[in-house]
Write a protein that holds these residues in place. Structure first.
Motif, mmCIF file in Angstrom:
data_model
loop_
_atom_site.group_PDB
_atom_site.id
_atom_site.type_symbol
_atom_site.label_atom_id
_atom_site.label_comp_id
_atom_site.label_asym_id
_atom_site.label_seq_id
_atom_site.Cartn_x
_atom_site.Cartn_y
_atom_site.Cartn_z
ATOM 1 N N PRO A 143 1.864 -5.309 -4.068
ATOM 2 C CA PRO A 143 0.635 -5.790 -3.458
ATOM 3 C C PRO A 143 0.837 -7.078 -2.657
ATOM 4 O O PRO A 143 0.226 -7.256 -1.608
ATOM 5 N N LEU A 193 -2.094 1.376 -1.829
ATOM 6 C CA LEU A 193 -2.557 0.349 -2.764
ATOM 7 C C LEU A 193 -4.008 0.576 -3.172
ATOM 8 O O LEU A 193 -4.395 0.274 -4.301
ATOM 9 N N ASP A 224 3.381 -5.991 0.557
ATOM 10 C CA ASP A 224 3.015 -4.866 1.423
ATOM 11 C C ASP A 224 1.576 -4.884 1.909
ATOM 12 O O ASP A 224 1.212 -4.107 2.786
ATOM 13 N N SER A 225 0.757 -5.753 1.357
ATOM 14 C CA SER A 225 -0.642 -5.814 1.767
ATOM 15 C C SER A 225 -0.730 -6.176 3.246
ATOM 16 O O SER A 225 -0.037 -7.059 3.728
ATOM 17 N N ASP A 280 -1.511 -0.218 2.484
ATOM 18 C CA ASP A 280 -2.881 -0.491 2.051
ATOM 19 C C ASP A 280 -3.571 0.780 1.571
ATOM 20 O O ASP A 280 -4.322 0.752 0.600
#
Length: 117
Positions: free
Chosen positions: A52, A65, A55-56, A62
């Protein structure tokens, strides 16, 4: 990616993110190949962590996630959707693009610290 390529993933006891050391939600292993300097194809595998923190902000990450945010476990009714999102995310990490602004910023920082000439 072809239908014959295999992606293996790990949900339980995922090691910390290889990039930041934070909590990774998923680790995948997928085929990876490149042509070496002599022109021969080198085939192997690569692993990537879904983190998170790291890679957000990237759309494929996203999207994946978001599934983890909804529930700790993916219900059987959502397995196809999960699989599609994993494949899209793997494709995004398979051939990452270089962020030239970030690269120049890091280079400048290392020059200021005396680590680069």
């Amino acid at each position: 990616m072809t239908d014959s390529e295999e992606i293996t993933f790990r949900f339980d006891q995922v090691p910390p993110c290889a990039r930041c050391g934070g909590e990774a939600l998923l680790r995948v292993r997928f085929g990876h190949s490149w042509t070496n300097i002599t022109g021969h194809l080198v085939e192997g595998f690569r692993e990537a962590d879904l983190c998170p923190a790291c890679d957000s902000g990237a759309t494929p990450a996203d999207d994946l996630l978001a599934l983890f945010a909804v529930a700790e476990r993916v219900p059987l009714t959502h397995l196809a959707e999960f699989g599609c999102r994993v494949v899209a995310w793997v494709e995004s990490v398979r051939q990452p693009r270089v962020d030239m602004v970030r690269l120049r910023g890091e280079e400048d920082a290392h020059r200021l610290n005396g680590e680069l000439p």
